[in-house]
Design a protein around this motif. Sequence first.
Motif, PDB file in Angstrom:
ATOM      1  N   LEU A  33       0.815  -1.215   0.000  1.00 10.66           N
ATOM      2  CA  LEU A  33       0.000   0.000   0.000  1.00 10.66           C
ATOM      3  C   LEU A  33       0.851   1.269   0.000  1.00 10.66           C
ATOM      4  N   GLY A  34       2.191   1.101   0.001  1.00  9.48           N
ATOM      5  CA  GLY A  34       3.063   2.268  -0.062  1.00  9.48           C
ATOM      6  C   GLY A  34       3.670   2.695   1.265  1.00  9.48           C
ATOM      7  N   TRP A  35       3.443   1.928   2.322  1.00 10.75           N
ATOM      8  CA  TRP A  35       4.043   2.245   3.615  1.00 10.75           C
ATOM      9  C   TRP A  35       5.510   1.814   3.630  1.00 10.75           C
ATOM     10  N   GLU A  36       6.307   2.497   4.463  1.00 14.58           N
ATOM     11  CA  GLU A  36       7.623   1.985   4.804  1.00 14.58           C
ATOM     12  C   GLU A  36       7.429   1.013   5.965  1.00 14.58           C
ATOM     13  N   THR A  37       8.075  -0.140   5.903  1.00 15.47           N
ATOM     14  CA  THR A  37       7.881  -1.134   6.949  1.00 15.47           C
ATOM     15  C   THR A  37       9.221  -1.658   7.457  1.00 15.47           C
ATOM     16  N   VAL A  38       9.266  -1.925   8.765  1.00 13.05           N
ATOM     17  CA  VAL A  38      10.439  -2.519   9.395  1.00 13.05           C
ATOM     18  C   VAL A  38       9.936  -3.584  10.358  1.00 13.05           C
ATOM     19  N   ASP A  39      10.408  -4.815  10.204  1.00 11.65           N
ATOM     20  CA  ASP A  39       9.980  -5.897  11.094  1.00 11.65           C
ATOM     21  C   ASP A  39      11.018  -6.122  12.179  1.00 11.65           C
ATOM     22  N   ASN A  40      10.550  -6.703  13.302  1.00 10.88           N
ATOM     23  CA  ASN A  40      11.416  -7.007  14.450  1.00 10.88           C
ATOM     24  C   ASN A  40      12.229  -5.789  14.864  1.00 10.88           C
ATOM     25  N   PHE A  41      11.545  -4.656  14.942  1.00 11.84           N
ATOM     26  CA  PHE A  41      12.244  -3.411  15.263  1.00 11.84           C
ATOM     27  C   PHE A  41      12.249  -3.170  16.775  1.00 11.84           C
ATOM     28  N   PRO A  42      13.425  -2.918  17.379  1.00 14.73           N
ATOM     29  CA  PRO A  42      13.475  -2.595  18.821  1.00 14.73           C
ATOM     30  C   PRO A  42      12.848  -1.220  19.071  1.00 14.73           C
ATOM     31  N   ILE A  43      11.704  -1.200  19.701  1.00 13.16           N
ATOM     32  CA  ILE A  43      10.981   0.058  19.888  1.00 13.16           C
ATOM     33  C   ILE A  43      11.811   1.090  20.649  1.00 13.16           C
ATOM     34  N   ILE A  63       5.688   9.661   4.270  1.00 18.04           N
ATOM     35  CA  ILE A  63       5.224   8.309   3.983  1.00 18.04           C
ATOM     36  C   ILE A  63       4.940   7.624   5.312  1.00 18.04           C
ATOM     37  N   PRO A  64       3.765   7.003   5.475  1.00 19.40           N
ATOM     38  CA  PRO A  64       3.464   6.335   6.751  1.00 19.40           C
ATOM     39  C   PRO A  64       4.436   5.197   7.013  1.00 19.40           C
ATOM     40  N   LEU A  65       4.698   4.962   8.289  1.00 16.54           N
ATOM     41  CA  LEU A  65       5.700   4.001   8.717  1.00 16.54           C
ATOM     42  C   LEU A  65       5.053   2.926   9.590  1.00 16.54           C
ATOM     43  N   ALA A  66       5.335   1.655   9.310  1.00 19.52           N
ATOM     44  CA  ALA A  66       4.837   0.540  10.120  1.00 19.52           C
ATOM     45  C   ALA A  66       6.019  -0.194  10.728  1.00 19.52           C
ATOM     46  N   LEU A  67       5.994  -0.368  12.038  1.00 15.85           N
ATOM     47  CA  LEU A  67       7.061  -1.052  12.758  1.00 15.85           C
ATOM     48  C   LEU A  67       6.505  -2.312  13.395  1.00 15.85           C
ATOM     49  N   GLY A  68       7.073  -3.454  13.045  1.00 17.91           N
ATOM     50  CA  GLY A  68       6.613  -4.721  13.599  1.00 17.91           C
ATOM     51  C   GLY A  68       7.523  -5.212  14.712  1.00 17.91           C
ATOM     52  N   PHE A  69       6.929  -5.698  15.778  1.00 19.43           N
ATOM     53  CA  PHE A  69       7.715  -6.266  16.875  1.00 19.43           C
ATOM     54  C   PHE A  69       6.838  -7.247  17.636  1.00 19.43           C
ATOM     55  N   ASP A  70       7.468  -8.166  18.363  1.00 13.92           N
ATOM     56  CA  ASP A  70       6.734  -9.106  19.204  1.00 13.92           C
ATOM     57  C   ASP A  70       7.650  -9.557  20.332  1.00 13.92           C
ATOM     58  N   SER A  71       7.267 -10.621  21.016  1.00 14.82           N
ATOM     59  CA  SER A  71       8.021 -11.049  22.199  1.00 14.82           C
ATOM     60  C   SER A  71       9.422 -11.535  21.850  1.00 14.82           C
ATOM     61  N   ARG A  74      14.473  -8.159  20.440  1.00 16.55           N
ATOM     62  CA  ARG A  74      15.534  -8.007  21.437  1.00 16.55           C
ATOM     63  C   ARG A  74      15.155  -6.988  22.511  1.00 16.55           C
ATOM     64  N   GLY A  75      15.368  -7.381  23.772  1.00 19.28           N
ATOM     65  CA  GLY A  75      15.077  -6.492  24.898  1.00 19.28           C
ATOM     66  C   GLY A  75      13.595  -6.288  25.151  1.00 19.28           C
ATOM     67  N   PHE A  76      12.764  -7.261  24.765  1.00 21.33           N
ATOM     68  CA  PHE A  76      11.320  -7.095  24.918  1.00 21.33           C
ATOM     69  C   PHE A  76      10.915  -7.045  26.389  1.00 21.33           C
ATOM     70  N   ASP A  77      10.198  -6.003  26.755  1.00 23.14           N
ATOM     71  CA  ASP A  77       9.611  -5.826  28.086  1.00 23.14           C
ATOM     72  C   ASP A  77       8.349  -5.015  27.861  1.00 23.14           C
TER      73      ASP A  77
END
Length: 321
Positions: A33-43, A63-71, A74-77
């Motif tokens: 859809l034209g977003w910039e995306t980064v997966d597994n990004f340390p918030i 340009i809208p930005l999507a950042l993906g992260f989960d448990s 790295r350093g997830f809290d």
Amino acid sequence: MTQSSASESQKILLITGVSGAGKTTALKTLEDLGWETVDNFPIKLAGQLLKIPASGGESGPNIPLALGFDSRTRGFDAEMLIRQIRKLQAQPDLEIMTLFLDCAGAEIERRYAETRRRHPMAQDRPAMDGIAMDRSMMMPFRQWAEAVIDTSKLSAHDLQVVIRERFSSDTSPHANITVSSFGFSRGVPHNADLVFDLRFLRNPHWDIDLRPMTGLDSAVADYVAADPKYDEALQKIRDLLGFLLPLYDAQGKAYINIAFGCTGGRHRSVHVTETFGKWLREDGFALTVAHRDLTSRPIDALEEPANGAERLTSRQGSNIT
């Protein structure tokens, strides 16, 4: 991020959820859809990322930005990350939203088994143990997120449609259309707006030469198109869509799923879906063509008999009982 003179705030979507719920699919759809995306990004590094000038530059919108992260990130809290996100949300030049993707444990277990992958939290234990641990770690985000999508009953294609509906900025005067094929024997798509049953057309499944093929093959297409009712039926459906689609546009409906079904979802519906995809593109509509059951295994018990007789007919004329 440059302050500027940028006329609008930076739109950021944080995508998280339990492992196996569809984060990768969501990110890929947003990228389309034209977003910039980064997966597994340390918030915790989001501050540094946002100092980089937005891709829109000084002369265009961000340009809208999507950042993906989960448990696994790295350093997830969870609690600490939520506090950091709240600080970012306080910045007037940022528009931040969190999307949480959830899914039932049994379905996640099935998905990992189907792909023959180990659950990331259960490398040396049963998958359900890892699923439970992951859900416990992610619960604060589920309770806090502005938007939650449960993907338990969604296919990858269904999730793509939902993401497009919620996050597309398409300004086309027409609805974005999905034309899809499916097999009634495997269930009607739950997200279909218009369903057309093609089981009145003769069934290539019962021709021994055509059975291994699909509606993408010219021999199958010719066989289906030779049915005496084919031309009249398709023209009536085309006329109906020509009447309905402008009415949906007038109501501001952004997405329409038109589903064509036959018994197995491999022959008649596939050919007709391809035909209508071509016609609607010629009419100026933006659309996606999808075939839900195209790769499904053909099963005699799921197909309706040809002329009341459960048999395969060779195109050379011999019968197999």
